[in-house]
Design a protein around this motif. Structure first.
Motif, PDB file in Angstrom:
ATOM      1  N   ILE A 199       0.833  -1.203   0.000  1.00  0.00           N
ATOM      2  CA  ILE A 199       0.000   0.000   0.000  1.00  0.00           C
ATOM      3  C   ILE A 199       0.872   1.260   0.000  1.00  0.00           C
ATOM      4  CG2 ILE A 199      -1.641   1.350   1.373  1.00  0.00           C
ATOM      5  CD1 ILE A 199      -2.896  -1.366   2.200  1.00  0.00           C
ATOM      6  N   SER A 200       1.947   1.245   0.777  1.00  0.00           N
ATOM      7  CA  SER A 200       2.822   2.420   0.818  1.00  0.00           C
ATOM      8  C   SER A 200       3.538   2.616  -0.517  1.00  0.00           C
ATOM      9  CB  SER A 200       3.838   2.311   1.948  1.00  0.00           C
ATOM     10  OG  SER A 200       4.825   1.349   1.666  1.00  0.00           O
ATOM     11  N   MET A 201       3.892   1.537  -1.190  1.00  0.00           N
ATOM     12  CA  MET A 201       4.551   1.640  -2.490  1.00  0.00           C
ATOM     13  C   MET A 201       3.591   2.210  -3.539  1.00  0.00           C
ATOM     14  SD  MET A 201       6.748  -1.155  -4.715  1.00  0.00           S
ATOM     15  CE  MET A 201       6.556  -2.299  -3.434  1.00  0.00           C
ATOM     16  N   ILE A 202       2.371   1.751  -3.531  1.00  0.00           N
ATOM     17  CA  ILE A 202       1.361   2.253  -4.475  1.00  0.00           C
ATOM     18  C   ILE A 202       1.084   3.730  -4.195  1.00  0.00           C
ATOM     19  CG2 ILE A 202      -1.052   2.069  -5.193  1.00  0.00           C
ATOM     20  CD1 ILE A 202      -0.770  -1.004  -4.649  1.00  0.00           C
ATOM     21  N   GLY A 203       0.926   4.076  -2.936  1.00  0.00           N
ATOM     22  CA  GLY A 203       0.708   5.471  -2.569  1.00  0.00           C
ATOM     23  C   GLY A 203       1.879   6.352  -2.971  1.00  0.00           C
ATOM     24  N   SER A 204       3.079   5.878  -2.737  1.00  0.00           N
ATOM     25  CA  SER A 204       4.278   6.622  -3.109  1.00  0.00           C
ATOM     26  C   SER A 204       4.344   6.844  -4.613  1.00  0.00           C
ATOM     27  CB  SER A 204       5.520   5.876  -2.630  1.00  0.00           C
ATOM     28  OG  SER A 204       6.687   6.544  -3.028  1.00  0.00           O
ATOM     29  N   PHE A 205       3.985   5.822  -5.378  1.00  0.00           N
ATOM     30  CA  PHE A 205       3.996   5.945  -6.837  1.00  0.00           C
ATOM     31  C   PHE A 205       3.063   7.068  -7.292  1.00  0.00           C
ATOM     32  CE2 PHE A 205       1.879   4.816 -10.858  1.00  0.00           C
ATOM     33  CZ  PHE A 205       2.959   4.979 -11.718  1.00  0.00           C
ATOM     34  N   PHE A 206       1.840   7.049  -6.810  1.00  0.00           N
ATOM     35  CA  PHE A 206       0.873   8.061  -7.249  1.00  0.00           C
ATOM     36  C   PHE A 206       1.210   9.452  -6.711  1.00  0.00           C
ATOM     37  CE2 PHE A 206      -1.664   4.237  -8.127  1.00  0.00           C
ATOM     38  CZ  PHE A 206      -1.969   4.504  -9.458  1.00  0.00           C
TER      39      PHE A 206
END
Length: 84
Positions: free
Chosen positions: A5-12
């Motif tokens: 979830i943190s990786m996806i959030g960081s990407f966006f």
């Protein structure tokens, strides 16, 4: 689950706010490389600081993280910013 979830959030967040670009699927699948670089650099720096330079084990993780930030930034910029 939290890591993903943190990786996806960081990407966006990096796409929309840091680089102000429209994210693509190809960039989404390349973005985890930034985490590989971050983990590699911070772990290597931590080893050098604690085991080889005998620095304080409390302060060294903070310094290792600071050392890793520029590397992560450069890799994320290469992935997310397309050359014209």
């Amino acid at each position: 689950i939290g890591f993903v979830i943190s990786m996806i959030g960081s990407f966006f967040l990096n796409s929309y706010f840091t680089y102000k670009i429209k994210p693509t699927l190809a960039q989404f699948f390349q973005f985890p490389l930034t985490y590989v670089v971050n983990i590699t650099v911070s772990t290597s720096a931590l080893y050098l600081l604690v085991d080889l330079m005998h620095m304080n084990e409390t302060v060294s993780p903070i310094l290792a993280s600071v050392i890793a930030i520029p590397f992560t930034f450069v890799i994320s910029k290469k992935i997310l910013v397309q050359k014209a």
